[in-house]
Design a protein around this motif. Structure first.
Motif, PDB file in Angstrom:
ATOM      1  N   SER A  20     -39.343   5.189  21.243  1.00  0.00           N
ATOM      2  CA  SER A  20     -38.281   4.563  21.999  1.00  0.00           C
ATOM      3  C   SER A  20     -38.002   3.196  21.392  1.00  0.00           C
ATOM      4  N   VAL A  21     -36.807   2.710  21.654  1.00  0.00           N
ATOM      5  CA  VAL A  21     -36.424   1.436  21.074  1.00  0.00           C
ATOM      6  C   VAL A  21     -37.346   0.325  21.563  1.00  0.00           C
ATOM      7  N   SER A  22     -37.730   0.397  22.805  1.00  0.00           N
ATOM      8  CA  SER A  22     -38.565  -0.660  23.369  1.00  0.00           C
ATOM      9  C   SER A  22     -39.961  -0.648  22.777  1.00  0.00           C
ATOM     10  N   GLU A  23     -40.415   0.525  22.364  1.00  0.00           N
ATOM     11  CA  GLU A  23     -41.744   0.603  21.773  1.00  0.00           C
ATOM     12  C   GLU A  23     -41.775  -0.009  20.384  1.00  0.00           C
ATOM     13  N   GLY A  24     -40.683   0.176  19.667  1.00  0.00           N
ATOM     14  CA  GLY A  24     -40.650  -0.342  18.307  1.00  0.00           C
ATOM     15  C   GLY A  24     -41.701   0.315  17.434  1.00  0.00           C
ATOM     16  N   ASP A  25     -42.275  -0.467  16.552  1.00  0.00           N
ATOM     17  CA  ASP A  25     -43.276   0.057  15.629  1.00  0.00           C
ATOM     18  C   ASP A  25     -44.696  -0.288  16.076  1.00  0.00           C
ATOM     19  N   GLN A  26     -44.808  -0.781  17.274  1.00  0.00           N
ATOM     20  CA  GLN A  26     -46.126  -1.226  17.708  1.00  0.00           C
ATOM     21  C   GLN A  26     -47.037  -0.045  17.979  1.00  0.00           C
ATOM     22  N   GLY A  27     -48.277  -0.203  17.633  1.00  0.00           N
ATOM     23  CA  GLY A  27     -49.280   0.783  17.975  1.00  0.00           C
ATOM     24  C   GLY A  27     -49.258   2.021  17.115  1.00  0.00           C
ATOM     25  N   LEU A  28     -48.529   1.975  16.003  1.00  0.00           N
ATOM     26  CA  LEU A  28     -48.481   3.141  15.143  1.00  0.00           C
ATOM     27  C   LEU A  28     -49.678   3.173  14.207  1.00  0.00           C
ATOM     28  N   ASN A  29     -50.201   4.378  14.036  1.00  0.00           N
ATOM     29  CA  ASN A  29     -51.263   4.571  13.067  1.00  0.00           C
ATOM     30  C   ASN A  29     -50.962   5.821  12.264  1.00  0.00           C
ATOM     31  N   LYS A  37     -51.365   0.273   8.923  1.00  0.00           N
ATOM     32  CA  LYS A  37     -50.261  -0.280   8.160  1.00  0.00           C
ATOM     33  C   LYS A  37     -49.282   0.820   7.793  1.00  0.00           C
ATOM     34  N   VAL A  38     -48.191   0.905   8.539  1.00  0.00           N
ATOM     35  CA  VAL A  38     -47.164   1.886   8.253  1.00  0.00           C
ATOM     36  C   VAL A  38     -45.824   1.169   8.145  1.00  0.00           C
ATOM     37  N   SER A  39     -44.973   1.688   7.276  1.00  0.00           N
ATOM     38  CA  SER A  39     -43.659   1.094   7.070  1.00  0.00           C
ATOM     39  C   SER A  39     -42.586   2.082   7.479  1.00  0.00           C
ATOM     40  N   ARG A  40     -41.615   1.611   8.214  1.00  0.00           N
ATOM     41  CA  ARG A  40     -40.517   2.490   8.607  1.00  0.00           C
ATOM     42  C   ARG A  40     -39.614   2.714   7.412  1.00  0.00           C
TER      43      ARG A  40
END
Ligand SMILES: [Zn+2]
Length: 68
Positions: A20-29, A37-40
């Motif tokens: 979701s937009v509000s989640e953004g990239d936070q907490g991604l593994n 460390k992940v890049s969109r």
């Protein structure tokens, strides 16, 4: 919700995540090495569906093809 494609900076694995937009990239593994460390890479929408290249004669010219 948009589907985002990410690439792990650690192992190079690419994967798609619905965020979701509000989640953004936070907490991604990374699902492979669990690296944080992940890049969109890009946003993938289904708006380009409905036009395929079945009408042969011309090569598709809409940028690079999908990574298979
Ligand atoms: Zn990884």
């Amino acid at each position: 919700m948009p589907i985002y494609e990410y690439r792990c900076d650690t192992c190079g694995h690419t994967f798609e995540m619905i965020r979701s937009v509000s989640e953004g990239d936070q907490g991604l593994n990374c699902p492979i090495c669990k690296g944080p460390k992940v890049s969109r890479l890009m946003s993938v929408f289904s708006s380009s569906q409905g036009q395929n290249t079945s009408s042969s004669g011309t090569a598709p010219s809409c940028g690079p093809g999908p990574f298979t």
